[in-house]
Scaffold this active site. Structure first.
Site, PDB file in Angstrom:
ATOM      1  N   HIS A   1     -98.626  -2.497  23.612  1.00 55.70           N
ATOM      2  CA  HIS A   1     -97.999  -3.110  24.968  1.00 55.70           C
ATOM      3  C   HIS A   1     -97.988  -1.948  26.080  1.00 55.70           C
ATOM      4  O   HIS A   1     -97.070  -1.333  27.253  1.00 55.70           O
ATOM      5  CB  HIS A   1     -96.928  -3.460  24.434  1.00 55.70           C
ATOM      6  CG  HIS A   1     -97.180  -4.699  23.463  1.00 55.70           C
ATOM      7  ND1 HIS A   1     -97.406  -4.447  22.414  1.00 55.70           N
ATOM      8  CD2 HIS A   1     -95.988  -5.586  23.828  1.00 55.70           C
ATOM      9  CE1 HIS A   1     -97.603  -5.803  22.094  1.00 55.70           C
ATOM     10  NE2 HIS A   1     -96.496  -6.862  22.798  1.00 55.70           N
TER      11      HIS A   1
ATOM     12  N   ASP B   1     -88.480  -1.216  15.603  1.00 55.74           N
ATOM     13  CA  ASP B   1     -89.249  -2.550  16.053  1.00 55.74           C
ATOM     14  C   ASP B   1     -90.575  -2.924  15.555  1.00 55.74           C
ATOM     15  O   ASP B   1     -91.566  -2.688  14.893  1.00 55.74           O
ATOM     16  CB  ASP B   1     -89.794  -1.418  16.924  1.00 55.74           C
ATOM     17  CG  ASP B   1     -90.562  -2.174  18.231  1.00 55.74           C
ATOM     18  OD1 ASP B   1     -90.395  -3.563  18.211  1.00 55.74           O
ATOM     19  OD2 ASP B   1     -90.835  -1.447  19.099  1.00 55.74           O
ATOM     20  N   MET B   2     -89.994  -4.484  14.853  1.00 48.54           N
ATOM     21  CA  MET B   2     -90.995  -5.480  13.976  1.00 48.54           C
ATOM     22  C   MET B   2     -90.595  -6.656  14.565  1.00 48.54           C
ATOM     23  O   MET B   2     -89.946  -7.387  15.213  1.00 48.54           O
ATOM     24  CB  MET B   2     -90.388  -5.657  12.673  1.00 48.54           C
ATOM     25  CG  MET B   2     -88.391  -5.746  12.865  1.00 48.54           C
ATOM     26  SD  MET B   2     -87.815  -5.710  11.305  1.00 48.54           S
ATOM     27  CE  MET B   2     -88.549  -7.444  10.319  1.00 48.54           C
TER      28      MET B   2
ATOM     29  N   TRP C   1     -90.550 -17.496   3.665  1.00 43.00           N
ATOM     30  CA  TRP C   1     -89.225 -17.888   3.926  1.00 43.00           C
ATOM     31  C   TRP C   1     -87.843 -17.392   4.288  1.00 43.00           C
ATOM     32  O   TRP C   1     -86.942 -17.694   5.570  1.00 43.00           O
ATOM     33  CB  TRP C   1     -88.773 -18.750   2.994  1.00 43.00           C
ATOM     34  CG  TRP C   1     -88.117 -18.376   1.658  1.00 43.00           C
ATOM     35  CD1 TRP C   1     -87.112 -17.551   1.206  1.00 43.00           C
ATOM     36  CD2 TRP C   1     -88.790 -17.568   0.130  1.00 43.00           C
ATOM     37  NE1 TRP C   1     -87.130 -16.402   0.113  1.00 43.00           N
ATOM     38  CE2 TRP C   1     -88.071 -16.929  -0.105  1.00 43.00           C
ATOM     39  CE3 TRP C   1     -90.851 -17.985   0.238  1.00 43.00           C
ATOM     40  CZ2 TRP C   1     -88.739 -16.586  -1.384  1.00 43.00           C
ATOM     41  CZ3 TRP C   1     -90.879 -18.253  -1.036  1.00 43.00           C
ATOM     42  CH2 TRP C   1     -89.840 -17.066  -1.629  1.00 43.00           C
ATOM     43  N   LYS C   2     -87.722 -16.016   4.670  1.00 38.52           N
ATOM     44  CA  LYS C   2     -87.234 -14.973   4.591  1.00 38.52           C
ATOM     45  C   LYS C   2     -87.317 -14.817   6.471  1.00 38.52           C
ATOM     46  O   LYS C   2     -86.535 -14.993   6.961  1.00 38.52           O
ATOM     47  CB  LYS C   2     -86.607 -13.700   4.224  1.00 38.52           C
ATOM     48  CG  LYS C   2     -86.483 -14.229   2.633  1.00 38.52           C
ATOM     49  CD  LYS C   2     -85.907 -12.970   1.677  1.00 38.52           C
ATOM     50  CE  LYS C   2     -85.571 -13.025   0.471  1.00 38.52           C
ATOM     51  NZ  LYS C   2     -85.271 -11.782  -0.017  1.00 38.52           N
TER      52      LYS C   2
ATOM     53  N   GLY D   1     -90.055   4.625  13.113  1.00 36.05           N
ATOM     54  CA  GLY D   1     -89.633   5.635  13.932  1.00 36.05           C
ATOM     55  C   GLY D   1     -90.166   7.001  13.603  1.00 36.05           C
ATOM     56  O   GLY D   1     -90.389   7.591  14.781  1.00 36.05           O
TER      57      GLY D   1
END
Length: 331
Positions: free
Chosen positions: A46, A176-177, A225-226, A303
């Protein structure tokens, strides 16, 4: 095929390309710094890798360099903004800055943004809040990229979630996921290198779980599923709070556009004693770091590694793939 480029030179090349694409001096500088910082932190997917495509979108008329986000409703500590499908980075910077301003007044500030474009690295905006002494929380929805748990058909957005916590005197904690086991950028890096993913990342065309990044077509949600449920809820909250579009609505267009985002800031100066804040963060990170590492593993807080990469890159030069650097120079 990587080599190092001095940070200031990279920043200058980005600014020149952006200025030549119709951005004024201030906007070109702000955009260039975000792309350069992302690359410096090791998020090349990015940063520099995405930069040529961003410039081509502007020059090809797919992105209006003059369009900007603006407020459409003021609801106390919450505001709704419309991004007018302008540059996602500039829209997101403006909205997190406004969320911080609202937090200065109300302790908590939130801006719900609709109709915007890709913001590149999500963590950028959490870091902005942390630099202002605020906890920063933000996320975006996307077009359909991921199957819900129990299906192999794409219905969910891979909606990245960010939480940033200031660490007075140190590097902020930055989660940041993506909602997928591996982010799209990470998959692209493995695809180019040919290195397999460390664990299965999703399904191939035949519906088999695979570690082959080149064959991966439908990424698995984190936690099965979570992650599936979390992705859906992030989508709905951003769309409903902003009056914007859901993943289902965004996916009706051939290309992702007009996404919904949320920006939340919590002013720590209003919520606790500064010494207590510092002590709590320092003790928590020290306690986490005291955990013994498994063989071949390293305990790190979110981080920490990107902050270390940033310092090394500023000292030695920013690692980039040669083909992307040459493409930038051609712009």
């Amino acid at each position: 095929m990587t080599f190092r480029v001095p940070y200031e030179r990279m920043l200058g090349e980005f600014e020149r390309a952006l200025s030549a694409s119709g951005f004024d001096e201030a906007d070109a500088a702000a955009l260039a710094r975000v792309f350069a910082d992302n690359t410096c932190d090791g998020v090349t997917s990015h940063g520099i890798n995405r930069f040529p495509g961003f410039v081509r979108d502007v020059r090809g008329g797919r992105l209006d360099p003059a369009a900007r986000a603006g407020r459409v409703a003021a609801l106390g500590a919450l505001e709704q903004w419309d991004g007018h499908r302008g540059p996602g980075i500039l829209n997101a910077l403006a909205c997190m800055e406004r969320a911080v301003e609202l937090a200065r007044e109300h302790a908590v500030g939130a801006v719900a943004l609709r109709n915007t474009s890709h913001w590149m690295r999500a963590g950028t905006y959490g870091l902005r809040a942390a630099a202002a002494g605020c906890i920063g929380i933000c996320w975006t929805n996307t077009t359909r990229l991921m199957p819900p748990h129990g299906s192999a058909e794409k219905r969910l957005g891979n909606n990245p979630l960010v939480m940033a916590v200031p660490a007075p005197g140190g590097d902020p904690v930055l989660l940041d996921m993506a909602m997928s086991q591996f982010s799209g950028g990470r998959v692209q890096i493995h695809e180019r290198s040919g290195e397999p993913l460390p664990v299965p990342g999703g399904y191939d065309a035949e519906g088999r779980l695979t570690t082959d990044a080149a064959a991966l077509e439908r990424p698995l949600p984190i936690g099965l599923w979570k992650g599936s449920g979390l992705a859906l809820c992030l989508d709905l909250v951003a769309a409903l709070a902003s009056g914007g579009r859901t993943t289902a609505e965004i996916s009706r267009e051939p290309m992702e556009a007009g996404v919904s985002q949320m920006f939340v800031a919590i002013d720590l100066a209003k919520t606790g004693d500064p010494d207590r804040v510092r002590q709590a963060v320092e003790e928590s990170l020290a306690d986490l770091g005291s955990a013994g590492s498994l063989p071949g593993e390293q305990v790190a807080w979110p981080g920490q590694r990107s902050a270390e990469r940033r310092r090394e890159a500023l000292r030695l030069g920013v690692p980039v793939e040669r083909r992307f650097w040459e493409e930038v120079l051609e712009l």
